[in-house]
Design a protein around this motif. Structure first.
Motif, PDB file in Angstrom:
ATOM      1  N   ALA A 119      -5.776  51.752 -52.875  1.00 10.65           N
ATOM      2  CA  ALA A 119      -4.720  51.325 -52.499  1.00 10.65           C
ATOM      3  C   ALA A 119      -3.916  50.551 -53.417  1.00 10.65           C
ATOM      4  N   VAL A 120      -2.652  50.662 -53.383  1.00 10.46           N
ATOM      5  CA  VAL A 120      -1.578  50.046 -54.505  1.00 10.46           C
ATOM      6  C   VAL A 120      -0.620  49.166 -53.564  1.00 10.46           C
ATOM      7  N   SER A 121      -0.638  47.844 -53.800  1.00 12.33           N
ATOM      8  CA  SER A 121       0.253  46.891 -53.116  1.00 12.33           C
ATOM      9  C   SER A 121       1.682  47.012 -53.996  1.00 12.33           C
ATOM     10  N   GLN A 122       2.797  47.490 -53.277  1.00 13.60           N
ATOM     11  CA  GLN A 122       3.976  47.320 -53.912  1.00 13.60           C
ATOM     12  C   GLN A 122       4.520  46.131 -54.560  1.00 13.60           C
ATOM     13  N   ASP A 123       3.929  45.031 -53.612  1.00 12.61           N
ATOM     14  CA  ASP A 123       4.414  43.557 -54.100  1.00 12.61           C
ATOM     15  C   ASP A 123       3.797  43.076 -55.646  1.00 12.61           C
ATOM     16  N   ASP A 124       2.788  43.660 -55.838  1.00 10.26           N
ATOM     17  CA  ASP A 124       2.102  43.266 -57.036  1.00 10.26           C
ATOM     18  C   ASP A 124       2.603  43.802 -58.084  1.00 10.26           C
ATOM     19  N   ALA A 125       2.788  42.936 -59.454  1.00 12.86           N
ATOM     20  CA  ALA A 125       3.280  43.375 -60.532  1.00 12.86           C
ATOM     21  C   ALA A 125       2.550  44.709 -61.022  1.00 12.86           C
ATOM     22  N   ARG A 126       3.442  45.579 -61.619  1.00 17.62           N
ATOM     23  CA  ARG A 126       2.922  46.885 -61.781  1.00 17.62           C
ATOM     24  C   ARG A 126       3.228  46.928 -63.392  1.00 17.62           C
ATOM     25  N   PHE A 127       2.247  47.560 -63.956  1.00 17.37           N
ATOM     26  CA  PHE A 127       2.146  47.717 -65.503  1.00 17.37           C
ATOM     27  C   PHE A 127       1.742  49.059 -65.724  1.00 17.37           C
ATOM     28  N   PRO A 159       6.651  43.438 -71.171  1.00 16.13           N
ATOM     29  CA  PRO A 159       5.721  42.676 -70.435  1.00 16.13           C
ATOM     30  C   PRO A 159       5.737  41.401 -70.507  1.00 16.13           C
ATOM     31  N   VAL A 160       6.816  40.454 -70.103  1.00 13.32           N
ATOM     32  CA  VAL A 160       6.845  39.035 -70.436  1.00 13.32           C
ATOM     33  C   VAL A 160       6.027  38.264 -69.840  1.00 13.32           C
ATOM     34  N   SER A 161       5.415  38.758 -68.545  1.00 15.77           N
ATOM     35  CA  SER A 161       4.413  37.916 -67.613  1.00 15.77           C
ATOM     36  C   SER A 161       3.048  38.266 -67.968  1.00 15.77           C
ATOM     37  N   LEU A 162       2.614  38.710 -69.188  1.00 15.05           N
ATOM     38  CA  LEU A 162       1.417  39.079 -69.695  1.00 15.05           C
ATOM     39  C   LEU A 162       0.933  38.088 -70.874  1.00 15.05           C
ATOM     40  N   THR A 163       0.032  37.404 -70.780  1.00 17.71           N
ATOM     41  CA  THR A 163      -0.134  36.395 -71.902  1.00 17.71           C
ATOM     42  C   THR A 163      -1.100  37.454 -72.945  1.00 17.71           C
ATOM     43  N   ASP A 164      -1.288  36.742 -74.059  1.00 16.38           N
ATOM     44  CA  ASP A 164      -2.204  37.537 -75.246  1.00 16.38           C
ATOM     45  C   ASP A 164      -3.497  37.576 -74.590  1.00 16.38           C
ATOM     46  N   GLU A 165      -4.021  36.518 -73.689  1.00 18.99           N
ATOM     47  CA  GLU A 165      -5.412  36.782 -73.097  1.00 18.99           C
ATOM     48  C   GLU A 165      -5.447  37.824 -72.049  1.00 18.99           C
ATOM     49  N   HIS A 166      -4.219  38.056 -71.590  1.00 24.41           N
ATOM     50  CA  HIS A 166      -4.341  39.298 -70.478  1.00 24.41           C
ATOM     51  C   HIS A 166      -4.371  40.446 -71.312  1.00 24.41           C
ATOM     52  N   VAL A 167      -3.918  40.603 -72.267  1.00 20.53           N
ATOM     53  CA  VAL A 167      -3.633  41.943 -72.996  1.00 20.53           C
ATOM     54  C   VAL A 167      -5.109  42.159 -73.907  1.00 20.53           C
ATOM     55  N   ASP A 168      -5.968  40.864 -74.482  1.00 21.61           N
ATOM     56  CA  ASP A 168      -7.213  41.301 -74.830  1.00 21.61           C
ATOM     57  C   ASP A 168      -7.965  41.585 -73.867  1.00 21.61           C
ATOM     58  N   ALA A 169      -7.950  41.155 -72.839  1.00 22.00           N
ATOM     59  CA  ALA A 169      -9.025  41.455 -71.869  1.00 22.00           C
ATOM     60  C   ALA A 169      -8.798  42.754 -71.235  1.00 22.00           C
ATOM     61  N   LEU A 170      -7.484  43.268 -71.035  1.00 25.68           N
ATOM     62  CA  LEU A 170      -7.015  44.717 -70.702  1.00 25.68           C
ATOM     63  C   LEU A 170      -7.508  45.564 -71.434  1.00 25.68           C
ATOM     64  N   GLU A 191      -2.370  52.709 -65.285  1.00 24.52           N
ATOM     65  CA  GLU A 191      -1.695  51.867 -64.554  1.00 24.52           C
ATOM     66  C   GLU A 191      -2.424  50.971 -63.784  1.00 24.52           C
ATOM     67  N   PHE A 192      -1.688  49.513 -63.811  1.00 21.98           N
ATOM     68  CA  PHE A 192      -2.416  48.516 -63.391  1.00 21.98           C
ATOM     69  C   PHE A 192      -1.520  47.284 -62.787  1.00 21.98           C
ATOM     70  N   GLN A 198      -6.356  38.583 -61.659  1.00 23.11           N
ATOM     71  CA  GLN A 198      -7.169  39.790 -61.565  1.00 23.11           C
ATOM     72  C   GLN A 198      -6.594  40.973 -62.146  1.00 23.11           C
ATOM     73  N   THR A 199      -7.013  41.793 -63.071  1.00 23.58           N
ATOM     74  CA  THR A 199      -6.478  42.993 -63.568  1.00 23.58           C
ATOM     75  C   THR A 199      -7.116  44.210 -62.685  1.00 23.58           C
ATOM     76  N   VAL A 200      -6.170  44.786 -61.914  1.00 28.21           N
ATOM     77  CA  VAL A 200      -7.035  45.940 -61.071  1.00 28.21           C
ATOM     78  C   VAL A 200      -6.432  47.307 -61.254  1.00 28.21           C
ATOM     79  N   VAL A 201      -7.122  48.062 -62.027  1.00 28.81           N
ATOM     80  CA  VAL A 201      -6.559  49.249 -62.610  1.00 28.81           C
ATOM     81  C   VAL A 201      -6.414  50.429 -61.209  1.00 28.81           C
ATOM     82  N   THR A 202      -5.233  50.836 -61.373  1.00 30.00           N
ATOM     83  CA  THR A 202      -5.033  51.611 -60.041  1.00 30.00           C
ATOM     84  C   THR A 202      -5.020  53.253 -60.347  1.00 30.00           C
ATOM     85  N   ARG A 203      -4.750  53.523 -61.696  1.00 29.72           N
ATOM     86  CA  ARG A 203      -4.643  55.068 -62.191  1.00 29.72           C
ATOM     87  C   ARG A 203      -4.956  55.121 -63.629  1.00 29.72           C
TER      88      ARG A 203
END
Length: 257
Positions: A119-127, A159-170, A191-192, A198-203
């Protein structure tokens, strides 16, 4: 007297459209167009191109590939549509061509059979993250964020809300997933959402992002993902192996944000 001119390579495109056909022609190929019965093609079919109406979901598709496509000696079979990827892989397998393989399709199907209740929450940030793989090396091309406050559905922003650490981990997380899918070459779209850091892959999809997202990535990176996706089986329109080993800076860094 013989001609030194090499024959124009034939590229089989399954389920194309005018924009896709134009991009494929820019690679210097002669197109072989496959469309489902009843699909319009007259608006983009060039006079010297082959066209076949065929149900690639049907049992007769493999016989069609062997009897009709094989004598045309194509250099690659490609598609940017999710509903035709199995047909692309089957044709590649039959013809011994580079590109998407049935091993990846089977692993992909198994993944979604195990996660069909996600399931995907529409309230979460989607990327949406676009990656490109060459010989098993996965390269992050770009990330776009879906704007929940946008007036136009599907509008995207950097994606202004993602840090470099987010991108590396993703990048590491998606690469591990693509390794599990046995993806060796070509595009992928993930899509996540980010939930409590926590990064949650949805598709995951084995095609480039939608065209509006490709346009954002193209504007930021100069990379035409549709052209890459069409050309990489022929060694055209994609990165070299050493280029794929490097990670493209995310859009924030590209834009100096």
């Amino acid at each position: 007297m013989t001609s030194d001119t090499a024959p124009t390579p034939r590229l089989v495109v399954i389920g194309g459209d005018p924009a896709l056909a134009a991009s494929a022609r820019s690679l210097g190929c002669s197109l072989v167009n496959l469309q489902l019965p009843g699909s319009p093609v007259e608006e983009y079919l060039a006079p010297d191109e082959n066209y076949y109406s065929i149900d690639w979901h049907g049992a007769s598709f493999k016989r069609f590939v062997d009897a009709v496509i094989r004598p045309l000696n194509p250099v690659a079979v490609v598609s940017l549509g999710e509903d035709s990827l199995t047909a692309v892989a089957a044709a590649n397998d039959l013809l011994g061509l580079p590109g998407l393989q049935l091993t990846t399709i089977n692993a992909f199907d198994a993944l979604y059979s195990a996660h069909d209740s996600m399931a995907v929450s529409q309230d979460d940030a989607r990327f949406t993250a676009a990656m490109f793989t060459v010989e098993g090396t996965h390269r992050m091309i770009g990330i776009v964020e879906h704007d929940p406050d946008a007036r136009t559905p599907g509008q995207v922003s950097l994606p202004v809300s993602l840090t470099d650490e987010h991108v590396d981990a993703l990048t590491k997380q998606i690469s591990t997933l693509l390794n599990g899918l046995k993806l060796q070459d070509g595009p992928s779209t993930t899509e996540f959402r980010v939930d409590l850091n926590q990064t949650v892959v949805t598709r995951v999809r084995l095609v480039p992002p939608a065209r509006d997202l490709c346009a954002v990535i193209h504007a930021e990176t100069g990379i035409d993902l549709e052209r890459w996706a069409l050309g990489w089986p022929m060694g055209l329109g994609g990165p070299a192996v050493d280029e794929a080993a490097t990670t493209t800076p995310d859009a924030n860094e590209e834009a100096g944000q």
